[in-house]
Scaffold this motif. Structure first.
Motif, PDB file in Angstrom:
ATOM      1  N   GLU A  28       1.387  55.973 -31.914  1.00 13.53           N
ATOM      2  CA  GLU A  28       1.004  55.173 -33.079  1.00 13.53           C
ATOM      3  C   GLU A  28      -0.277  55.723 -33.729  1.00 13.53           C
ATOM      4  O   GLU A  28      -0.403  55.724 -34.952  1.00 13.53           O
ATOM      5  CB  GLU A  28       0.807  53.709 -32.677  1.00 13.53           C
ATOM      6  CG  GLU A  28       2.089  53.008 -32.288  1.00 13.53           C
ATOM      7  CD  GLU A  28       3.115  53.038 -33.411  1.00 13.53           C
ATOM      8  OE1 GLU A  28       2.851  52.461 -34.479  1.00 13.53           O
ATOM      9  OE2 GLU A  28       4.180  53.662 -33.219  1.00 13.53           O
ATOM     10  N   ARG A  84      -2.410  61.763 -39.040  1.00 16.80           N
ATOM     11  CA  ARG A  84      -1.485  62.654 -39.739  1.00 16.80           C
ATOM     12  C   ARG A  84      -0.890  63.696 -38.786  1.00 16.80           C
ATOM     13  O   ARG A  84      -0.686  64.852 -39.126  1.00 16.80           O
ATOM     14  CB  ARG A  84      -2.174  63.332 -40.920  1.00 16.80           C
ATOM     15  CG  ARG A  84      -2.624  62.363 -42.004  1.00 16.80           C
ATOM     16  CD  ARG A  84      -3.463  63.037 -43.067  1.00 16.80           C
ATOM     17  NE  ARG A  84      -2.740  64.090 -43.762  1.00 16.80           N
ATOM     18  CZ  ARG A  84      -1.955  63.903 -44.831  1.00 16.80           C
ATOM     19  NH1 ARG A  84      -1.803  62.681 -45.316  1.00 16.80           N
ATOM     20  NH2 ARG A  84      -1.356  64.920 -45.412  1.00 16.80           N
ATOM     21  N   CYS A  86      -2.343  51.957 -34.378  1.00 19.79           N
ATOM     22  CA  CYS A  86      -2.309  51.956 -35.847  1.00 19.79           C
ATOM     23  C   CYS A  86      -2.058  50.548 -36.376  1.00 19.79           C
ATOM     24  O   CYS A  86      -0.932  50.060 -36.345  1.00 19.79           O
ATOM     25  CB  CYS A  86      -1.238  52.927 -36.336  1.00 19.79           C
ATOM     26  SG  CYS A  86      -1.092  53.018 -38.131  1.00 19.79           S
ATOM     27  N   ARG A  91      -0.083  58.381 -36.460  1.00 20.11           N
ATOM     28  CA  ARG A  91       0.140  57.970 -37.845  1.00 20.11           C
ATOM     29  C   ARG A  91      -1.177  58.080 -38.634  1.00 20.11           C
ATOM     30  O   ARG A  91      -1.205  58.550 -39.763  1.00 20.11           O
ATOM     31  CB  ARG A  91       0.662  56.540 -37.913  1.00 20.11           C
ATOM     32  CG  ARG A  91       2.046  56.330 -37.313  1.00 20.11           C
ATOM     33  CD  ARG A  91       2.422  54.853 -37.330  1.00 20.11           C
ATOM     34  NE  ARG A  91       3.745  54.630 -36.781  1.00 20.11           N
ATOM     35  CZ  ARG A  91       4.876  54.639 -37.487  1.00 20.11           C
ATOM     36  NH1 ARG A  91       4.821  54.876 -38.793  1.00 20.11           N
ATOM     37  NH2 ARG A  91       6.041  54.418 -36.904  1.00 20.11           N
TER      38      ARG A  91
END
Length: 253
Positions: A96, A102, A41, A99
């Motif tokens: 990560e 969702r 992310c 994120r």
């Protein structure tokens, strides 16, 4: 007479209801099932968030059913996105990536090719750091085993693969002789394209110059690629270019 009209109206309503149900069922059956593979992310050490978002929006608009995956491995490193400097902490690629997804994400090892019609890899440095080691080794890089297996499996089954930004180098390493684009080689708006394109060609693949709003389709290998943030372009142009890639992937699926 009124009874007959009432009966005919009910019959017509029932027929229309059945037709609507049938069409909805047919549409659900025909929805393309697409796997999206993330690499963390954040642009400097994971998936480029705007690219991932654009992929998901265009897939939604195309009526696709999407499942997201990421390898359960440590990131190569963590970058402070404020300063651009490496940080000391460690982060996991799957955690990560959750994120961006969702929370709705699975370990890449669980990706089943038979359950999907296509796969798409957004870009970002994570594709070149966590999915392979291109960021530090260039054309001599190694590709994460699960990523390699995924690419080879979809290719073997003749199912389309979409890649944007730097992620087309994954195909160049795994699929011999393929054609990809990472932008236009002789254009200042694509500052990193020339060197990357040269490395792709040195691998025995073919780099095809395409503008940010275009995608390149390698019909033989069912690869669809677009440059995205390899180009210094307004975000709406990046978004539109990814849209061409997604639409071409869905056409091939």
């Amino acid at each position: 007479m009124l009874t007959l009209l009432h009966h005919c109206g009910r019959t017509l309503l029932t027929a229309r209801t059945l037709q609507t149900v049938h069409q909805s069922h047919y549409s659900a059956q025909m929805a393309k099932r697409v796997a999206v593979v993330l690499a963390g992310c954040g642009v400097y050490d994971g998936t480029e968030i705007h690219e991932a978002s654009a992929v998901l929006v265009h897939l939604s608009r195309g009526g696709a059913a999407v499942n997201m995956f990421a390898p359960n491995v440590d990131q190569m490193h963590v970058v402070n996105h404020m300063t651009g400097e490496p940080a000391q902490d460690k982060r996991n690629v799957l955690v990560e990536s959750a994120r961006v997804a969702r929370g709705k994400i699975q370990d890449l090892s669980k990706l089943s090719v038979k359950d999907h019609d296509a796969v798409i890899f957004p870009g970002g440095f994570g594709a070149a750091k966590n999915l392979c080691s291109w960021a530090v080794q260039g054309k001599d890089c190694s590709v994460n085993d699960m990523v390699k297996d995924t690419l080879q499996a979809f290719h073997k089954e003749g199912k389309p693969i979409g890649l944007c930004c730097i992620s087309p180098v994954l195909a160049a390493k795994v699929i011999p002789g393929c054609e990809v684009t990472v932008g236009i080689e002789a254009d200042g708006k694509y500052p990193n394209t020339a060197d990357t394109a040269a490395a792709i060609n040195q691998l025995g693949c073919k780099h095809v110059s395409k503008s940010v709003g275009e995608s390149h389709v390698d019909e033989k290998n069912k690869l669809v690629t677009t440059s995205a943030f390899m180009c210094d372009a307004p975000i709406h142009e990046i978004f539109d270019g990814i849209g061409t890639m997604v639409r071409d992937v869905l056409k091939l699926a």
